[in-house]
Write an enzyme that holds these catalytic residues in place. Sequence first.
Site, PDB file in Angstrom:
ATOM      1  N   HIS A   1       0.755  -0.834  -0.158  1.00  0.00           N
ATOM      2  CA  HIS A   1      -0.214  -0.177   0.329  1.00  0.00           C
ATOM      3  C   HIS A   1       0.227   1.097   0.381  1.00  0.00           C
ATOM      4  O   HIS A   1       0.574   2.151   0.605  1.00  0.00           O
ATOM      5  CB  HIS A   1      -0.666   0.330   1.232  1.00  0.00           C
ATOM      6  CG  HIS A   1      -1.763  -1.193   1.718  1.00  0.00           C
ATOM      7  ND1 HIS A   1      -2.386  -1.298   0.460  1.00  0.00           N
ATOM      8  CD2 HIS A   1      -1.692  -2.072   2.319  1.00  0.00           C
ATOM      9  CE1 HIS A   1      -3.832  -2.569   0.679  1.00  0.00           C
ATOM     10  NE2 HIS A   1      -2.438  -3.000   1.822  1.00  0.00           N
TER      11      HIS A   1
ATOM     12  N   HIS B   1      -7.315  -5.117  -0.688  1.00  0.00           N
ATOM     13  CA  HIS B   1      -6.596  -6.025  -1.017  1.00  0.00           C
ATOM     14  C   HIS B   1      -7.365  -6.764  -2.500  1.00  0.00           C
ATOM     15  O   HIS B   1      -7.198  -7.412  -2.552  1.00  0.00           O
ATOM     16  CB  HIS B   1      -6.005  -7.244  -0.203  1.00  0.00           C
ATOM     17  CG  HIS B   1      -5.960  -5.940   1.365  1.00  0.00           C
ATOM     18  ND1 HIS B   1      -7.090  -5.377   2.142  1.00  0.00           N
ATOM     19  CD2 HIS B   1      -4.728  -6.320   1.441  1.00  0.00           C
ATOM     20  CE1 HIS B   1      -5.991  -5.471   2.965  1.00  0.00           C
ATOM     21  NE2 HIS B   1      -4.626  -4.814   3.133  1.00  0.00           N
TER      22      HIS B   1
END
Lengths: 326, 326
Positions: free
Chosen positions: B54, B214
């Site tokens: 991320h 995700h």
Amino acid sequence: MKKLINTADSVVEDALNGMVAAHPSLRLRDRVVYRAEGPRRGKVGVVSGGGSGHEPLHAGFVGHGMLDAACPGEIFTSPVPDQIMEATQAVDGGAGVLHIIKNYTGDVLNFEMAAELVEDVEVASVLVDDDVAVQDSLYTAGRRGTGATLFVEKIAGALAEEGAPLAEVAAVAREVDERSRSFGIALTSCTTPAAGKPLFDLPETDVELGIGIHGEPGRARVPMRPARELAALAAEAVHGDLPLRDDVLVMVNGMGGTPLMELYVVFAEVAAFVRGKGARVTRSLVGNYVTSLDMQGFSLSVCRLDDRLTRLWDAPVETPALRWGR
Amino acid sequence: MKKLINTADSVVEDALNGMVAAHPSLRLRDRVVYRAEGPRRGKVGVVSGGGSGHEPLHAGFVGHGMLDAACPGEIFTSPVPDQIMEATQAVDGGAGVLHIIKNYTGDVLNFEMAAELVEDVEVASVLVDDDVAVQDSLYTAGRRGTGATLFVEKIAGALAEEGAPLAEVAAVAREVDERSRSFGIALTSCTTPAAGKPLFDLPETDVELGIGIHGEPGRARVPMRPARELAALAAEAVHGDLPLRDDVLVMVNGMGGTPLMELYVVFAEVAAFVRGKGARVTRSLVGNYVTSLDMQGFSLSVCRLDDRLTRLWDAPVETPALRWGR
């Protein structure tokens, strides 16, 4: 192809509108992005521009300590002379204006024409031609201008901000170009909104060494390999042209579609390479700065610093894409 | 799949090494990223962490005015309790430590376990659960924590930097979470280095509304449409959950593979939407901040500001990925 756009025709205008909406420090007028506060009396104006699709270059570098105006063309298309002429006249504070031009035939012609059309403004220009990959290319006589454009804009912008005269600002811009080299590697092609399909085919197994920022061909196509080897290929190409020594500024630049995590992996390898040559990475940048739409890959740019260039690099800058020290 | 990595096993470590090589303000020790200058006596320590993939979240937000330490896990995998425990003890300056936790089952469990294991440090925690897309999901009971994590880290970090006590820092972190909402839209899947192929299939004609960071499924899959409509879909989802009014902070965040130009196109549309609801975008961020590897798409996060939160948002911050005002 899926892109976050309204129409291919409006993408540049839509993006510029979003940019000035997000950054109150900018103004957009007749397809030129200016500092909102306008020109400062006695300061050399610094103007750059070129085709769109390389964001944040150039409009993302408009602000204190860097550019006074940026002239964005259509995607991968030079800005027109009228744009450049208007920008030049608007930012003149009586001390003249520097044009920073990436070395592509269209850009060179249109900036030259604008410089001739402009009235009562002293104009100097510097051509950025840092890309060691190829001598001539699809849109270029001589070397292409790529990542080092950011170095030139930052350092010349800092000197202009200090109040140096036009000749000195132009001279430091040329010095930065002479001390800088770049080399890019593509994992994928880019897709222009108008074309809607990749500009070129690159098999899943291969990478393109020496890619240009408009998808122009490079030196060779070779099988994909680990980041360490790709970083070494780029660094060797740069080092072979301008030996790395003493203090160097290193930029590992994403081409638009590459995640930051991967750029840091590449940076670690480049830093090790530079150390291996006995040089020191004293300043660095890692991120998407001089992009090629959605292309995956990276480019490496280095500049051999001295104390003066380091001081100008460190000088305060406050732009949407580069900001420190103020 | 082509990625700029050495091996899938080493990618997190390689990227962290590159990160600390590029940013002398950071230190890496036992898989935790710290401020190089270490803890400040009497200041509340602020720690976050979560799976990698991320970037720049979280390690890119370590620095003055934001985090004291970040605990990166493997790709899309929670950090382990030992990491979090070490980070917590290392950053304690005697005033306690705040844990900022994105609401995923693994993260919650491991942060809780670390808080229990830690000795002689007062720990408070805040759970970020801003994503309005789904109530429960693949890895979550309750709402997922996504983009607003950045808002919580910035504002709680600013208050901690001012020397506020732990209870106040925790309270403002919870307040920011309560006043924030997010919604993401994916144009493509992401590909983890280990899997080497897209996590899910998304046809060339469709987008996924309410995507998780995700690749977790969202609310619906709909045909691709212009940026204006996608922006409105995201903004409506947010507005339907927490009506936009008065001053709002807006982040248009790229998922990792989306060029900045497209994010500005989306921002222009979101800003128009917010104005249409009679609210004002008084602060904004446009860029890749809370990403999902190489996914293309964007997320919208908003926070309803008041004067105090605006002041804390504006407070000086000096981290690799967020920097202003110092």
